[in-house]
Enzyme design. Sequence first.
Site, PDB file in Angstrom:
ATOM      1  N   TYR A 162     -12.544  -1.711  -3.744  1.00  0.00           N
ATOM      2  CA  TYR A 162     -13.061  -1.860  -2.384  1.00  0.00           C
ATOM      3  C   TYR A 162     -14.584  -1.723  -2.320  1.00  0.00           C
ATOM      4  O   TYR A 162     -15.126  -1.399  -1.248  1.00  0.00           O
ATOM      5  CB  TYR A 162     -12.400  -0.831  -1.463  1.00  0.00           C
ATOM      6  CG  TYR A 162     -10.996  -1.225  -1.019  1.00  0.00           C
ATOM      7  CD1 TYR A 162     -10.773  -2.382  -0.273  1.00  0.00           C
ATOM      8  CD2 TYR A 162      -9.897  -0.439  -1.339  1.00  0.00           C
ATOM      9  CE1 TYR A 162      -9.500  -2.744   0.143  1.00  0.00           C
ATOM     10  CE2 TYR A 162      -8.612  -0.795  -0.918  1.00  0.00           C
ATOM     11  CZ  TYR A 162      -8.429  -1.950  -0.182  1.00  0.00           C
ATOM     12  OH  TYR A 162      -7.167  -2.320   0.246  1.00  0.00           O
TER      13      TYR A 162
ATOM     14  N   HIS B   4      -2.221  -5.490   1.457  1.00  0.00           N
ATOM     15  CA  HIS B   4      -3.528  -6.129   1.314  1.00  0.00           C
ATOM     16  C   HIS B   4      -3.306  -7.587   0.949  1.00  0.00           C
ATOM     17  O   HIS B   4      -2.351  -7.914   0.242  1.00  0.00           O
ATOM     18  CB  HIS B   4      -4.323  -5.444   0.191  1.00  0.00           C
ATOM     19  CG  HIS B   4      -5.525  -6.210  -0.261  1.00  0.00           C
ATOM     20  ND1 HIS B   4      -6.713  -6.170   0.420  1.00  0.00           N
ATOM     21  CD2 HIS B   4      -5.711  -7.068  -1.307  1.00  0.00           C
ATOM     22  CE1 HIS B   4      -7.588  -6.957  -0.201  1.00  0.00           C
ATOM     23  NE2 HIS B   4      -7.008  -7.510  -1.248  1.00  0.00           N
TER      24      HIS B   4
ATOM     25  N   ARG C 129      -2.416 -14.656   4.495  1.00  0.00           N
ATOM     26  CA  ARG C 129      -3.001 -13.874   5.595  1.00  0.00           C
ATOM     27  C   ARG C 129      -2.243 -14.135   6.903  1.00  0.00           C
ATOM     28  O   ARG C 129      -2.127 -13.239   7.751  1.00  0.00           O
ATOM     29  CB  ARG C 129      -4.503 -14.155   5.711  1.00  0.00           C
ATOM     30  CG  ARG C 129      -5.252 -13.520   4.530  1.00  0.00           C
ATOM     31  CD  ARG C 129      -6.704 -13.886   4.462  1.00  0.00           C
ATOM     32  NE  ARG C 129      -7.525 -13.159   5.426  1.00  0.00           N
ATOM     33  CZ  ARG C 129      -7.986 -11.924   5.233  1.00  0.00           C
ATOM     34  NH1 ARG C 129      -7.663 -11.261   4.124  1.00  0.00           N
ATOM     35  NH2 ARG C 129      -8.757 -11.345   6.115  1.00  0.00           N
TER      36      ARG C 129
ATOM     37  N   ASN D  91      -2.040   0.022   6.630  1.00  0.00           N
ATOM     38  CA  ASN D  91      -1.601  -1.261   7.180  1.00  0.00           C
ATOM     39  C   ASN D  91      -0.679  -2.051   6.251  1.00  0.00           C
ATOM     40  O   ASN D  91      -0.637  -3.268   6.280  1.00  0.00           O
ATOM     41  CB  ASN D  91      -2.798  -2.089   7.659  1.00  0.00           C
ATOM     42  CG  ASN D  91      -3.712  -2.518   6.538  1.00  0.00           C
ATOM     43  OD1 ASN D  91      -3.556  -2.091   5.408  1.00  0.00           O
ATOM     44  ND2 ASN D  91      -4.677  -3.375   6.850  1.00  0.00           N
TER      45      ASN D  91
ATOM     46  N   THR E 106      -5.516  -7.399  10.353  1.00  0.00           N
ATOM     47  CA  THR E 106      -5.764  -6.102   9.693  1.00  0.00           C
ATOM     48  C   THR E 106      -5.277  -4.946  10.549  1.00  0.00           C
ATOM     49  O   THR E 106      -4.669  -3.991  10.050  1.00  0.00           O
ATOM     50  CB  THR E 106      -7.279  -5.947   9.427  1.00  0.00           C
ATOM     51  OG1 THR E 106      -7.722  -7.055   8.649  1.00  0.00           O
ATOM     52  CG2 THR E 106      -7.584  -4.654   8.684  1.00  0.00           C
TER      53      THR E 106
ATOM     54  N   ARG F  10       2.574  -6.895   8.697  1.00  0.00           N
ATOM     55  CA  ARG F  10       1.902  -5.729   9.285  1.00  0.00           C
ATOM     56  C   ARG F  10       2.500  -5.372  10.653  1.00  0.00           C
ATOM     57  O   ARG F  10       2.609  -4.200  10.999  1.00  0.00           O
ATOM     58  CB  ARG F  10       0.400  -5.976   9.377  1.00  0.00           C
ATOM     59  CG  ARG F  10      -0.284  -5.849   8.015  1.00  0.00           C
ATOM     60  CD  ARG F  10      -1.715  -6.270   8.097  1.00  0.00           C
ATOM     61  NE  ARG F  10      -2.453  -5.996   6.862  1.00  0.00           N
ATOM     62  CZ  ARG F  10      -3.537  -6.664   6.497  1.00  0.00           C
ATOM     63  NH1 ARG F  10      -4.010  -7.642   7.243  1.00  0.00           N
ATOM     64  NH2 ARG F  10      -4.161  -6.359   5.373  1.00  0.00           N
TER      65      ARG F  10
ATOM     66  N   PHE G 122     -15.567   3.854   7.112  1.00  0.00           N
ATOM     67  CA  PHE G 122     -14.199   4.220   6.746  1.00  0.00           C
ATOM     68  C   PHE G 122     -13.957   4.222   5.240  1.00  0.00           C
ATOM     69  O   PHE G 122     -12.823   4.443   4.796  1.00  0.00           O
ATOM     70  CB  PHE G 122     -13.198   3.281   7.431  1.00  0.00           C
ATOM     71  CG  PHE G 122     -13.390   1.811   7.119  1.00  0.00           C
ATOM     72  CD1 PHE G 122     -12.907   1.257   5.941  1.00  0.00           C
ATOM     73  CD2 PHE G 122     -14.042   0.978   8.025  1.00  0.00           C
ATOM     74  CE1 PHE G 122     -13.070  -0.090   5.650  1.00  0.00           C
ATOM     75  CE2 PHE G 122     -14.204  -0.380   7.745  1.00  0.00           C
ATOM     76  CZ  PHE G 122     -13.717  -0.897   6.555  1.00  0.00           C
TER      77      PHE G 122
ATOM     78  N   GLU H 280      -9.612 -10.192  -7.999  1.00  0.00           N
ATOM     79  CA  GLU H 280      -8.626  -9.119  -7.782  1.00  0.00           C
ATOM     80  C   GLU H 280      -7.420  -9.264  -8.715  1.00  0.00           C
ATOM     81  O   GLU H 280      -6.850  -8.260  -9.167  1.00  0.00           O
ATOM     82  CB  GLU H 280      -8.181  -9.122  -6.315  1.00  0.00           C
ATOM     83  CG  GLU H 280      -9.304  -8.694  -5.381  1.00  0.00           C
ATOM     84  CD  GLU H 280      -8.974  -8.857  -3.893  1.00  0.00           C
ATOM     85  OE1 GLU H 280      -9.852  -8.581  -3.074  1.00  0.00           O
ATOM     86  OE2 GLU H 280      -7.825  -9.254  -3.579  1.00  0.00           O
TER      87      GLU H 280
ATOM     88  N   LYS I  31       0.823  -1.217   0.000  1.00  0.00           N
ATOM     89  CA  LYS I  31       0.000   0.000   0.000  1.00  0.00           C
ATOM     90  C   LYS I  31       0.860   1.272   0.000  1.00  0.00           C
ATOM     91  O   LYS I  31       2.074   1.224   0.241  1.00  0.00           O
ATOM     92  CB  LYS I  31      -0.934  -0.043   1.213  1.00  0.00           C
ATOM     93  CG  LYS I  31      -1.931  -1.203   1.146  1.00  0.00           C
ATOM     94  CD  LYS I  31      -2.971  -1.096   2.257  1.00  0.00           C
ATOM     95  CE  LYS I  31      -3.958  -2.246   2.179  1.00  0.00           C
ATOM     96  NZ  LYS I  31      -5.039  -2.107   3.188  1.00  0.00           N
TER      97      LYS I  31
HETATM   98  P1  CMP Z   1      -7.486  -4.562   3.422  1.00  0.00           P
HETATM   99  O1  CMP Z   1      -7.017  -5.939   3.751  1.00  0.00           O
HETATM  100  O2  CMP Z   1      -6.879  -3.912   2.243  1.00  0.00           O
HETATM  101  O3  CMP Z   1      -9.075  -4.592   3.229  1.00  0.00           O
HETATM  102  C1  CMP Z   1      -9.913  -3.510   3.563  1.00  0.00           C
HETATM  103  C2  CMP Z   1      -9.184  -2.389   4.195  1.00  0.00           C
HETATM  104  O4  CMP Z   1      -9.971  -1.453   4.885  1.00  0.00           O
HETATM  105  C3  CMP Z   1      -8.267  -2.947   5.269  1.00  0.00           C
HETATM  106  O5  CMP Z   1      -7.207  -3.638   4.691  1.00  0.00           O
HETATM  107  C4  CMP Z   1      -7.902  -1.697   6.036  1.00  0.00           C
HETATM  108  O6  CMP Z   1      -6.831  -0.993   5.446  1.00  0.00           O
HETATM  109  C5  CMP Z   1      -9.171  -0.889   5.882  1.00  0.00           C
HETATM  110  N1  CMP Z   1      -9.917  -0.888   7.132  1.00  0.00           N
HETATM  111  C6  CMP Z   1     -10.510  -1.924   7.726  1.00  0.00           C
HETATM  112  N2  CMP Z   1     -11.105  -1.538   8.866  1.00  0.00           N
HETATM  113  C7  CMP Z   1     -10.858  -0.213   8.985  1.00  0.00           C
HETATM  114  C8  CMP Z   1     -11.212   0.763   9.938  1.00  0.00           C
HETATM  115  N3  CMP Z   1     -11.933   0.450  11.018  1.00  0.00           N
HETATM  116  N4  CMP Z   1     -10.786   2.022   9.728  1.00  0.00           N
HETATM  117  C9  CMP Z   1     -10.062   2.337   8.632  1.00  0.00           C
HETATM  118  N5  CMP Z   1      -9.707   1.440   7.678  1.00  0.00           N
HETATM  119  C10 CMP Z   1     -10.100   0.182   7.872  1.00  0.00           C
END
Ligand code: CMP
Length: 139
Positions: free
Chosen positions: A51, A117, A87, A114, A93, A104, A59, A128, A11
């Site tokens: 997304y 992905h 994962r 984070n 996450t 992470r 968010f 994807e 990211k």
């Molecule tokens: P990702 O695995 O890319 O999939 C969805 C993304 O949404 C996740 O990683 C985070 O970067 C983001 N995300 C998930 N929960 C939150 C949250 N509570 N606030 C902000 N971003 C979030």
Amino acid sequence: MAGRITLTMIKPDAVADGHTGKIVDMIIGAGYKIQAMKLTRLSKEKAEEFYAIHKERSFFGELVAFMTEGPIVAAILEKDNAVESFRNLIGATDPAKAAPGTIRNLFAKSIEANAVHGSDSADNAAIEGNFFFSQMERP
Ligand code: CMP
């Protein structure tokens, strides 16, 4: 084939901070074959499409803004049980909950920034992968 691939993005936070090489090294060291890889940048429209499953979440706007703020590296990775094993390699996450030594845990700054992905299912990995790469780009 679907169960053997996952899609990752390094990211904007991790790319901007110069962590791309270290993250790719960890991925290769964990036994993944890189089927396809590119440095690219998501437009607002493409980030919203990628997304879309989260579009009702509070968010969503922040997530799209963050994912478009700089370049990303997208890659299709191949390994047995790719989605689940990847994962485990990247960790939870929320980096505060990510196990020690996970990507992470080492590189993420927040639940939004984070670092990486990883696809959440084999079906989404296929979707994807096709989102980022044409057949010509994945030999
Ligand atoms: P990702 O695995 O890319 O999939 C969805 C993304 O949404 C996740 O990683 C985070 O970067 C983001 N995300 C998930 N929960 C939150 C949250 N509570 N606030 C902000 N971003 C979030």
